[in-house]
Scaffold this active site. Structure first.
Site, short mmCIF file in Angstrom:
data_model
loop_
_atom_site.label_atom_id
_atom_site.label_comp_id
_atom_site.label_asym_id
_atom_site.label_seq_id
_atom_site.Cartn_x
_atom_site.Cartn_y
_atom_site.Cartn_z
CG ASP A 1 43.90 41.53 32.87
OD1 ASP A 1 43.34 42.60 32.57
OD2 ASP A 1 43.65 40.93 33.94
CG ASP B 1 34.81 42.44 30.18
OD1 ASP B 1 33.77 42.67 29.55
OD2 ASP B 1 34.92 41.46 30.92
P1 XMP Z 1 36.66 46.59 32.13
O1 XMP Z 1 37.09 46.64 30.69
O2 XMP Z 1 35.29 45.98 32.26
O3 XMP Z 1 37.65 45.60 32.87
O4 XMP Z 1 36.74 47.93 32.80
C1 XMP Z 1 37.83 45.69 34.25
C2 XMP Z 1 38.72 44.62 34.78
O5 XMP Z 1 37.94 43.43 34.91
C3 XMP Z 1 38.76 42.32 34.78
N1 XMP Z 1 38.11 41.36 33.85
C4 XMP Z 1 38.32 40.05 33.82
N2 XMP Z 1 39.11 39.29 34.58
N3 XMP Z 1 38.43 37.39 33.37
C5 XMP Z 1 39.17 37.96 34.36
O6 XMP Z 1 39.89 37.25 35.04
C6 XMP Z 1 37.61 38.09 32.56
O7 XMP Z 1 36.97 37.50 31.69
C7 XMP Z 1 37.55 39.50 32.80
N4 XMP Z 1 36.86 40.50 32.23
C8 XMP Z 1 37.22 41.64 32.89
C9 XMP Z 1 40.07 42.78 34.22
O8 XMP Z 1 41.06 42.67 35.22
C10 XMP Z 1 39.89 44.23 33.89
O9 XMP Z 1 41.03 44.95 34.22
MG MG Z 2 42.55 44.11 35.72
#
Ligand code: XMP
Ligand code: MG
Length: 177
Positions: A98, A101
């Site tokens: 999705d 981040d």
């Molecule tokens: P990262 O890149 O930080 O992402 O390893 C880990 C997981 O965090 C979730 N994620 C979000 N979910 N809104 C959401 O609903 C956001 O703004 C957001 N940022 C990170 C996402 O599922 C990802 O897999």
């Molecule tokens: Mg996720």
């Protein structure tokens, strides 16, 4: 619009245009490859379900449940809630998520898939939040770039809610502060 959503970033119709564009590019890029699509639970399921139907090629489909807890990009930093059911060995793996981040989850998963013998590993994300990146990683296919806001809908959740919104929107800060 859901009362907890501040504004809509992508409508259902705009999402469909993005998915179609990505599907066409991926179809071209993977024409002579051995494609295994791997969706990341739970947020990536809705995007993966839409995207595979716009990829006009034979492909396999699997899902993984992973999150990362470490500060490195080591495959050993992953916590698994669902392992792969199919072997990635010799496959051209396209990971569908999705949002990218901090990048920790996808960089650990990429390392894992490479160690497991994938022929190639590429990343396709609906959303990219480059301001928040910690891991040294970029997505190969990006639907849309977003700023440092909390995004919900089209698979993205906050506290397990809003997965089912048909659009992508910004959550009102008072909902998570
Ligand atoms: P990262 O890149 O930080 O992402 O390893 C880990 C997981 O965090 C979730 N994620 C979000 N979910 N809104 C959401 O609903 C956001 O703004 C957001 N940022 C990170 C996402 O599922 C990802 O897999
Ligand atoms: Mg996720």
């Amino acid at each position: 619009m859901h009362p907890h959503v501040e504004r809509i970033l992508l409508t259902k119709e705009e999402i469909a245009v993005v998915v179609d564009r990505l599907g066409k590019t991926i179809t071209k890029d993977y024409a002579d490859k051995n494609l295994l699509v791997v969706g990341v639970l739970t947020g990536g399921t809705i995007f993966a379900a839409d995207l595979i139907r716009s990829i006009d090629l034979d492909c396999e489909l699997d899902f993984v449940g992973v999150s990362s807890y470490g500060n490195t990009a080591q495959s050993g930093d992953l916590t698994w809630t669902k392992p792969l059911s199919l072997s990635p060995k010799g496959k051209d793996v396209l990971v569908i998520e999705d949002i990218l981040d901090t990048g920790r989850t996808l960089s650990c998963l990429t390392a894992y898939l490479q160690e497991a013998g994938a022929n190639s590993v590429k990343l396709c994300v609906m959303l990219d939040k480059p301001e928040c990146r910690i891991a040294d990683i970029t997505a190969d296919y990006v639907g849309h770039s977003v700023g440092n806001e909390f995004i919900v809908g089209y698979g993205l959740d906050y506290a397990q809610q809003y997965h089912n919104l048909p659009y992508i929107g910004v959550l009102k800060p008072e909902q998570y502060q």
